[in-house]
Design an enzyme around this catalytic site. Structure first.
Site, PDB file in Angstrom:
ATOM      1  N   HIS A 264     -21.589 -98.459  47.544  1.00  0.00           N
ATOM      2  CA  HIS A 264     -20.438 -97.842  47.730  1.00  0.00           C
ATOM      3  C   HIS A 264     -19.352 -98.587  48.507  1.00  0.00           C
ATOM      4  O   HIS A 264     -18.398 -98.798  47.935  1.00  0.00           O
ATOM      5  CB  HIS A 264     -20.689 -96.464  48.550  1.00  0.00           C
ATOM      6  CG  HIS A 264     -19.478 -95.490  48.938  1.00  0.00           C
ATOM      7  ND1 HIS A 264     -19.180 -94.627  47.880  1.00  0.00           N
ATOM      8  CD2 HIS A 264     -18.341 -95.891  49.737  1.00  0.00           C
ATOM      9  CE1 HIS A 264     -17.968 -94.089  48.343  1.00  0.00           C
ATOM     10  NE2 HIS A 264     -17.507 -94.773  49.538  1.00  0.00           N
ATOM     11  N   GLU A 265     -19.783 -99.358  49.626  1.00  0.00           N
ATOM     12  CA  GLU A 265     -18.743-100.028  50.314  1.00  0.00           C
ATOM     13  C   GLU A 265     -18.629-101.403  49.570  1.00  0.00           C
ATOM     14  O   GLU A 265     -17.161-101.861  49.476  1.00  0.00           O
ATOM     15  CB  GLU A 265     -19.314-100.518  51.650  1.00  0.00           C
ATOM     16  CG  GLU A 265     -19.582 -99.147  52.573  1.00  0.00           C
ATOM     17  CD  GLU A 265     -18.556 -98.183  52.653  1.00  0.00           C
ATOM     18  OE1 GLU A 265     -17.237 -98.708  52.668  1.00  0.00           O
ATOM     19  OE2 GLU A 265     -18.693 -97.043  52.926  1.00  0.00           O
ATOM     20  N   HIS A 268     -15.375-100.648  47.356  1.00  0.00           N
ATOM     21  CA  HIS A 268     -13.916-100.779  48.242  1.00  0.00           C
ATOM     22  C   HIS A 268     -14.107-102.366  48.307  1.00  0.00           C
ATOM     23  O   HIS A 268     -12.765-102.733  47.966  1.00  0.00           O
ATOM     24  CB  HIS A 268     -14.575-100.272  49.577  1.00  0.00           C
ATOM     25  CG  HIS A 268     -14.398 -98.687  49.772  1.00  0.00           C
ATOM     26  ND1 HIS A 268     -13.270 -98.282  49.205  1.00  0.00           N
ATOM     27  CD2 HIS A 268     -15.129 -97.891  50.044  1.00  0.00           C
ATOM     28  CE1 HIS A 268     -13.504 -96.733  49.139  1.00  0.00           C
ATOM     29  NE2 HIS A 268     -14.535 -96.511  49.854  1.00  0.00           N
ATOM     30  N   GLU A 294     -11.259 -94.674  46.626  1.00  0.00           N
ATOM     31  CA  GLU A 294     -12.244 -93.897  46.291  1.00  0.00           C
ATOM     32  C   GLU A 294     -12.930 -94.144  44.973  1.00  0.00           C
ATOM     33  O   GLU A 294     -14.102 -94.212  44.889  1.00  0.00           O
ATOM     34  CB  GLU A 294     -12.087 -92.826  46.852  1.00  0.00           C
ATOM     35  CG  GLU A 294     -13.405 -91.781  47.114  1.00  0.00           C
ATOM     36  CD  GLU A 294     -14.117 -92.305  48.354  1.00  0.00           C
ATOM     37  OE1 GLU A 294     -15.449 -92.058  48.477  1.00  0.00           O
ATOM     38  OE2 GLU A 294     -13.497 -93.111  49.211  1.00  0.00           O
TER      39      GLU A 294
END
Length: 498
Positions: A264-265, A268, A294
């Protein structure tokens, strides 16, 4: 020239942003507890310097004068973004901001103290105070931005998004999910009856988990010359585009928790690293709001890393880094049963991708009514319980701790933020649909561990555009259509019912 003055201002602000980001990362990752007081003083001083520089009265004159200068296309776009940011930063008076900060600090402190016991009545006076200041903020921003009050709050997180566009899409998605979730859970039960869920073969040593995470980050395209992975209490992606700092947290009983957090990170981080460096000191060069950010993290975590093709490629890497015993006897279906798990629950942050949007839509509907003075703060628990019953068949009427007190957003005054989470998931699915049309072999590429094409498409259509366009404009230019709930719905059907 006035634009040259704005350009120089941007460089000075960027330098302060860099220092603020690194101090913040260090505080979360490795600062000793005794450094907290002076660190807070330093960060407050930098914040004050930044605000003073960014809101100086002469900036309005520079912006006005620059409109008459011979600027190229990108400078004109930069000027528009300078104007937007300046208007948003100066529409609240210093006196109001001081009162607002006081209300927010008191509210968040009480929330942290009273949430464990679910003491809504004790928290309510502070919550009423923070809602009152949020309503006032919305009115002030509404006048300055010429927007409806709640839209003026959304604008702080996702420039260009409007309730008139979001609400009908959310209504369509809500209707779909209320019907879809029971069917998906029933299908899950059928699969479990035929193939029971296999337990993870713990323990998983932290160093081995870290090695696995680093290897997959590198394969996905994360640039370790301009970023790194550390450990913190709560996973985040911080730093600056030339020095992205990502964190995760590990538990030895479950390697999937940390790995999914890393993925997930990484989404980003890839976005930050892909922003155009030549615009980095302009507001134009920053990421375009929370929904787009997001969408990039969820694109990696949901569209890529929970797909069968990804796990066909990843399972040998799991065995290599965690050991043969990590998933001994496992087949692809055993891993997918874990990463595709659906379960109704009270807590937003623990929700799966199918139920999560209902948590967000509930909050969107409530906070919109709060800001528009259609709902009194004291009535939030009752409304929350009614919506939770309707959307997920669960009750929180006697459990405010796991109801309206579960998130820090409202106690800290962050109204207008929640829509970004589900907008991000929908945008990620819509981007995936557009990408598949452009690259029909993309799933085969993932099966072989080839992620260059995926990144090239996002770099061209999302990352390199930074804040050149509003959120809706950026999405339409990237995918060829406005926000459309059908892509997220189809993604869920294919994953959970096919």
């Amino acid at each position: 020239m006035s634009f040259a003055k704005l350009d120089e201002l941007g460089k000075r602000l960027e330098a302060i942003e860099h220092a603020q980001a690194m101090l913040s990362v260090d505080e979360a990752v490795q600062m000793p507890s005794g450094g907290g007081e002076k660190r807070a003083e330093a960060m407050a001083m930098l914040a004050g310097m930044y605000h003073e520089l960014a809101t100086a009265p002469q900036i309005a004159d520079w912006i006005g004068a620059a409109t008459d200068e011979a600027l190229d296309e990108m400078q004109q776009a930069a000027l528009r973004e300078f104007q937007r940011v300046y208007t948003n930063m100066t529409c609240l008076s210093a006196d109001f901001v001081r009162k607002q900060v006081g209300a927010r600090v008191r509210s968040e402190q009480l929330w942290r103290e009273l949430r464990p016991a679910g003491d809504w009545s004790g928290f309510l006076p502070a919550f009423e105070g923070v809602v009152a200041t949020a309503r006032k903020e919305a009115q002030l921003r509404s006048v300055a931005l010429q927007l409806d009050p709640y839209d003026a709050m959304i604008e702080q997180y996702d420039p260009g998004n409007r309730t008139a566009d979001i609400a009908p899409v959310f209504a369509e998605l809500k209707a779909f999910l209320k019907d879809f979730v029971p069917h998906a859970i029933a299908r899950q039960r059928e699969k479990l009856a035929a193939r029971p869920l296999k337990p993870l073969n713990a323990p998983f040593p932290i160093e081995k988990q870290k090695a696995l995470g680093l290897a997959i980050m590198e394969a996905l395209g994360f640039d370790f010359e301009h970023g790194r992975l550390d450990i913190s209490h709560h996973p985040f992606c911080g730093g600056v585009p030339t020095d992205v700092r990502m964190t995760t947290r590990y538990v030895t009983s479950d390697f999937l928790t940390a790995l999914m957090g890393i993925l997930h990170e990484t989404g980003h981080g890839l976005y930050e690293q892909g922003l155009p460096k030549r615009w980095s000191h302009w507001p134009l060069g920053k990421a375009r709001g929370m929904a787009i950010h997001e969408s990039q993290s969820l694109f990696v975590e949901k569209q890529i890393a929970r797909s069968p093709e990804f796990w066909e490629w990843a399972m040998p890497h799991v065995r290599e880094h965690l050991g043969e015993d990590a998933i001994a006897g496992w087949e692809l279906e055993d891993v997918l049963a874990h990463v595709h798990w659906i379960e109704r629950g009270l807590i937003r942050v623990d929700a799966d991708e199918a139920t999560y949007p209902l948590h967000v839509i509930l909050r969107f509907e409530i906070e919109k009514d709060l800001i528009e003075d259609k709902l009194a703060p004291k009535d939030v628990p009752e409304v929350w319980d009614a919506k939770m019953n309707e959307y997920l068949g669960l009750s929180t009427i006697d459990n405010p701790k796991d109801g309206p007190m579960q998130d820090v957003h409202w106690p800290s005054g962050a109204f207008g933020y929640f829509p970004s989470y589900t907008l991000g998931a929908m945008i990620a699915a819509q981007q995936w649909a557009a990408l598949q049309q452009a690259q029909p072999n993309v799933r085969e590429d993932m099966r072989s561990g080839r992620f260059v094409g995926l990144n090239d498409w996002r770099r061209e259509h999302i990352w390199s555009q930074a804040s050149r366009w509003s959120t809706p404009e950026l999405l339409e230019r990237a995918t060829g259509e406005k926000l459309n709930a059908k892509h997220f719905a189809e993604h869920l059907r294919q994953r959970y019912l096919a």
